[in-house]
Design a protein around this motif. Structure first.
Motif, mmCIF file in Angstrom:
data_model
loop_
_atom_site.group_PDB
_atom_site.id
_atom_site.type_symbol
_atom_site.label_atom_id
_atom_site.label_comp_id
_atom_site.label_asym_id
_atom_site.label_seq_id
_atom_site.Cartn_x
_atom_site.Cartn_y
_atom_site.Cartn_z
ATOM 1 N N ASN A 118 36.828 44.808 38.662
ATOM 2 C CA ASN A 118 36.083 43.765 39.283
ATOM 3 C C ASN A 118 37.293 43.201 40.388
ATOM 4 O O ASN A 118 38.253 42.788 39.295
ATOM 5 C CB ASN A 118 34.852 43.375 38.546
ATOM 6 C CG ASN A 118 33.694 43.727 38.545
ATOM 7 O OD1 ASN A 118 32.766 43.923 39.510
ATOM 8 N ND2 ASN A 118 33.654 43.397 37.169
ATOM 9 N N THR A 119 36.447 42.132 41.185
ATOM 10 C CA THR A 119 37.744 41.531 41.150
ATOM 11 C C THR A 119 37.148 40.637 42.701
ATOM 12 O O THR A 119 35.907 41.116 43.519
ATOM 13 C CB THR A 119 38.769 42.563 42.226
ATOM 14 O OG1 THR A 119 39.663 40.857 42.754
ATOM 15 C CG2 THR A 119 38.413 43.481 42.927
ATOM 16 N N HIS B 148 42.047 37.696 35.333
ATOM 17 C CA HIS B 148 42.828 37.831 36.305
ATOM 18 C C HIS B 148 42.149 36.043 36.294
ATOM 19 O O HIS B 148 41.219 35.221 35.784
ATOM 20 C CB HIS B 148 41.118 37.865 38.117
ATOM 21 C CG HIS B 148 42.117 39.632 38.073
ATOM 22 N ND1 HIS B 148 41.215 39.980 38.614
ATOM 23 C CD2 HIS B 148 42.443 40.194 37.022
ATOM 24 C CE1 HIS B 148 40.538 41.463 38.542
ATOM 25 N NE2 HIS B 148 42.208 41.406 37.721
ATOM 26 N N LEU C 86 44.400 45.442 46.091
ATOM 27 C CA LEU C 86 44.153 45.725 45.061
ATOM 28 C C LEU C 86 45.069 46.526 43.945
ATOM 29 O O LEU C 86 43.555 46.530 42.304
ATOM 30 C CB LEU C 86 42.126 46.840 45.307
ATOM 31 C CG LEU C 86 41.516 46.547 45.939
ATOM 32 C CD1 LEU C 86 40.892 47.757 46.490
ATOM 33 C CD2 LEU C 86 40.572 45.414 44.931
ATOM 34 N N CYS D 75 45.201 44.493 40.852
ATOM 35 C CA CYS D 75 43.944 43.670 39.472
ATOM 36 C C CYS D 75 44.332 44.755 38.435
ATOM 37 O O CYS D 75 43.405 44.255 37.686
ATOM 38 C CB CYS D 75 43.122 44.039 41.031
ATOM 39 S SG CYS D 75 43.011 42.893 41.840
ATOM 40 N N GLU E 157 33.841 39.104 37.870
ATOM 41 C CA GLU E 157 34.735 39.231 39.291
ATOM 42 C C GLU E 157 36.145 38.899 39.003
ATOM 43 O O GLU E 157 37.113 38.959 39.869
ATOM 44 C CB GLU E 157 33.934 37.730 40.522
ATOM 45 C CG GLU E 157 32.428 37.825 41.347
ATOM 46 C CD GLU E 157 32.890 37.647 41.963
ATOM 47 O OE1 GLU E 157 32.802 36.716 42.810
ATOM 48 O OE2 GLU E 157 32.694 38.374 43.558
ATOM 49 N N GLY E 158 36.021 39.472 37.895
ATOM 50 C CA GLY E 158 38.021 39.711 37.298
ATOM 51 C C GLY E 158 38.191 40.410 36.111
ATOM 52 O O GLY E 158 37.675 40.194 35.482
ATOM 53 N N SER F 60 39.642 44.187 34.353
ATOM 54 C CA SER F 60 40.399 45.674 34.570
ATOM 55 C C SER F 60 40.381 46.107 33.067
ATOM 56 O O SER F 60 41.337 45.346 32.032
ATOM 57 C CB SER F 60 41.774 45.963 35.090
ATOM 58 O OG SER F 60 42.125 47.896 34.443
#
Length: 636
Positions: A403-404, A441, A494, A497, A533-534, A536
């Motif tokens: 997510n990112t 992130h 991306l 990320c 939202e952050g 991997s």
């Protein structure tokens, strides 16, 4: 004192002003004031404009980071839309200084769409009954929002890959959606294109379904090989004809969705399907032909659906079979005797994973081949779990997602995949182990006013009733879940990320005690990735195992093992039967060695155990359908 100007002089002046503007053709710009800001309307008027002729109007909304002038150049000069949409005046309003948002930011910004229409109406001879609202990407998202809010103002909507911002946006989430007025979808035609290589392709599928569920007058056109772009003229030129005549045939049924669970333990299923009448004739009966698990049949639905109305068809119960099963549906006769003349939208397939027979442990999954008994929950997003062929702890593949904040809004979304049904009654001290590589992130000034963390969460849950209820076993996120010491900082694209582990030290093996479920015969394990939202994540080498119970100690001398105790190796001699499998477990129930090499009867071979520490182990051998065990002592 002030002089009062006679009304007829004002009228003459206005007429002179309009005539002066109407004489301008080609590419022209004009300024309007929107919420105190001067904004450009980039226009194109056919060079052969005749004020005595009524012209169609298209208002085009550009995408992220673009402006009205550049968008006009793309559609008018590059794509040559004046040649495919003759007798049309184009107005491209500028999105303003907030180039990284759409026409609804800030609140009230959408008024420029009405200003564009008013300008064209005031200065040119416009057919008020043929005004089209077009939009690309975020401009397309604004166009469908505005069009559904004002359906009587437009002949139709021409949408080129409208950038719905994820599942929440489509479903009208109270916080993260523009709130689309789907109830008005039946009031104006919508012509929607998207490339099947587009970032938004999977998001638009659920959006189109939502529109059809509201009886939208829609033509949905996926374009093979196209990315995030507007297709060539051949794909968009039919839009104006569609706006005039949405029904292309007397009988045209669109079988647009199947309602079917992805995973079941039941001996039968009762699916449903949804059809939309895209023809001009009312439909009172539909034959649905079905094939499933080796069986087939025809079900006849009766009811009433007029043009562009939809209906749900509940199909009869169907007997399942163990394994992955495909359901194939197709439209047969309509209204008893009529054929559907447009067959491309008459068929639809779906699959279901059926677990009638629980798998015995050990379960070992390294994702090195296709395993249909593991089920990925379909959510219609780009963030679904998928096989990753670039990152793995061992072998070539692992399961991955991310997510990112750089993509669509996903906060709170859950992406899941789950195991087949397992029987744990033949083992004790069961454990779940898996390899994980994860990072989150972090953004620092100047990108945020202060250090800001965006961190996803991994949760592992277990069901003993085939998914009716779940118990949480494990939940970690952020720094607690991370397998490297520092977060990913200030990812601006991306590619930045993702965590790409440098070596095995950036992986971790986590263990979950399942001994409380040792006597359960129907266990499913699900991995939930919850968006903050952050993040991997990659998962690899998922194992469920325990100590075998009820096995015979080397029945009928299936094999011999020596030396025992052993140090760096041992030799195994096959008896009268072929050995097909060999496994070694430690006393904690973990599988430490697996060898599926076939060994012929009355032969022997050597196995390397130099990496195993001192201790007592259980050796399990399978030969000719029999299983035998032996204790193995390793001393260093």
């Amino acid at each position: 004192m002030k002089k009062k100007i006679p009304p007829f002089i004002v009228l003459i002046a206005l007429m002179i002003s309009v005539q002066s503007m109407a004489q301008q053709t080609g590419s022209i710009n004009t300024q309007v004031t929107i919420m105190g800001q001067s904004r450009t309307l980039a226009c194109y008027v056919p060079t052969n404009y005749d004020p005595n002729v009524s012209y169609r109007l298209m208002i085009g909304l550009h995408g992220l980071g673009d402006n009205g002038n550049a968008y006009r150049n793309a559609l008018i000069t590059v794509l040559k839309w004046p040649s495919i949409f003759p007798n049309t005046i184009f107005v491209f309003p500028d999105g303003g200084t907030d180039a990284n948002s759409d026409f609804y930011v800030p609140a009230g910004d959408e008024i420029i769409i009405d200003s564009a229409r008013s300008f064209a109406m005031s200065n040119y001879n416009i057919d008020n009954d043929f005004v089209v609202l077009q939009g690309f990407s975020l401009g397309g998202r604004s166009a469908i929002k505005y069009g559904l809010d004002h359906p009587t103002e437009f002949k139709g909507l021409l949408l080129n890959t409208p950038a719905f911002q994820g599942k929440n946006d489509v479903q009208n989430h109270p916080v993260s959606s523009l709130q689309f007025n789907y109830a008005n979808a039946s009031q104006l035609p919508i012509y929607l294109t998207v490339g099947d290589q587009d970032f938004y392709y999977r998001i638009l599928g659920p959006a189109v379904k939502k529109l059809k569920m509201n009886d939208a007058v829609i033509r949905y056109l996926p374009v093979a090989g196209l990315g995030h772009s507007i297709p060539d003229s051949a794909k968009v030129v039919p839009s104006f004809t569609f706006f005039e005549h949405p029904e292309v045939a007397d009988f045209d049924l669109d079988l647009f969705d199947i309602e079917l669970s992805q995973h079941t333990c039941d001996a039968s299923i009762t699916p449903a399907c949804f059809v939309q009448n895209r023809g001009s004739a009312p439909v009172t009966s539909v034959e649905v032909d079905y094939q499933f698990a080796g069986g087939s049949g025809t079900y006849t639905w009766t009811g009433s659906i007029n043009a562009y109305e939809h209906a749900r068809i509940d199909l009869p119960s169907m007997v399942t079979a163990d394994g992955e099963q495909a359901l194939q549906l197709s439209i047969g006769k309509v209204n008893g005797t009529e054929n559907d003349t447009v067959v491309l939208n008459n068929q639809r397939n779906d699959t279901i994973s059926v677990d009638l027979i629980a798998e015995s442990t050990p379960l070992n999954e390294g994702f090195e081949s296709v395993h249909s008994d593991w089920v990925i929950t379909e959510t219609g997003t780009i963030f679904q779990w998928s096989l990753d062929d670039e990152v793995s702890r061992s072998g070539q593949y692992s399961m991955a997602t991310f997510n990112t904040i750089l993509a669509i809004y996903t906060y709170g979304n859950v992406e899941s995949f789950e195991s087949p049904v397992m029987d744990l009654t033949n083992t004790i001290g069961n454990k779940l182990t898996f390899d994980v590589a994860y990072n989150y992130h972090k953004y620092t000034p100047p990108y945020f006013l202060s250090d800001t963390i965006f961190a996803d969460t991994l949760e592992v849950v277990l069901s003993t009733d085939c998914g009716l209820s779940w118990q949480s076993l494990y939940k970690k996120g952020g720094a607690e879940l991370a397998t490297v010491p520092d977060p990913i900082v200030n990812a601006l694209n991306l590619n930045q990320c993702f965590l790409i582990p440098a070596d095995s030290s950036e992986w971790r093996t986590d263990t979950i005690d399942l001994s409380a479920y040792d006597q359960e015969s129907s266990v499913i394990i699900r991995f939930n990735y919850i968006s903050g939202e952050g993040g991997s994540i990659n998962l690899d080498n998922i194992h469920v195992n325990g100590l075998k119970i009820g096995l015979v100690e080397n029945p009928d001398n299936l094999f011999k093992v020596y030396p025992n105790p052993a140090r760096d190796y041992f030799r195994i001699q096959a008896g009268l039967e072929e050995i097909t499998s060999l496994r070694i477990w430690d006393m904690g129930g973990s599988l430490v060695l697996q060898d599926d090499q076939t060994q012929e009867p009355d032969t022997e071979r050597q196995l390397d155990i130099s990496n195993l520490p001192t201790g007592l182990y259980q050796l399990e051998v399978e030969a000719d359908g029999q299983r035998g065990t032996s204790k193995l002592m390793i001393t260093k």
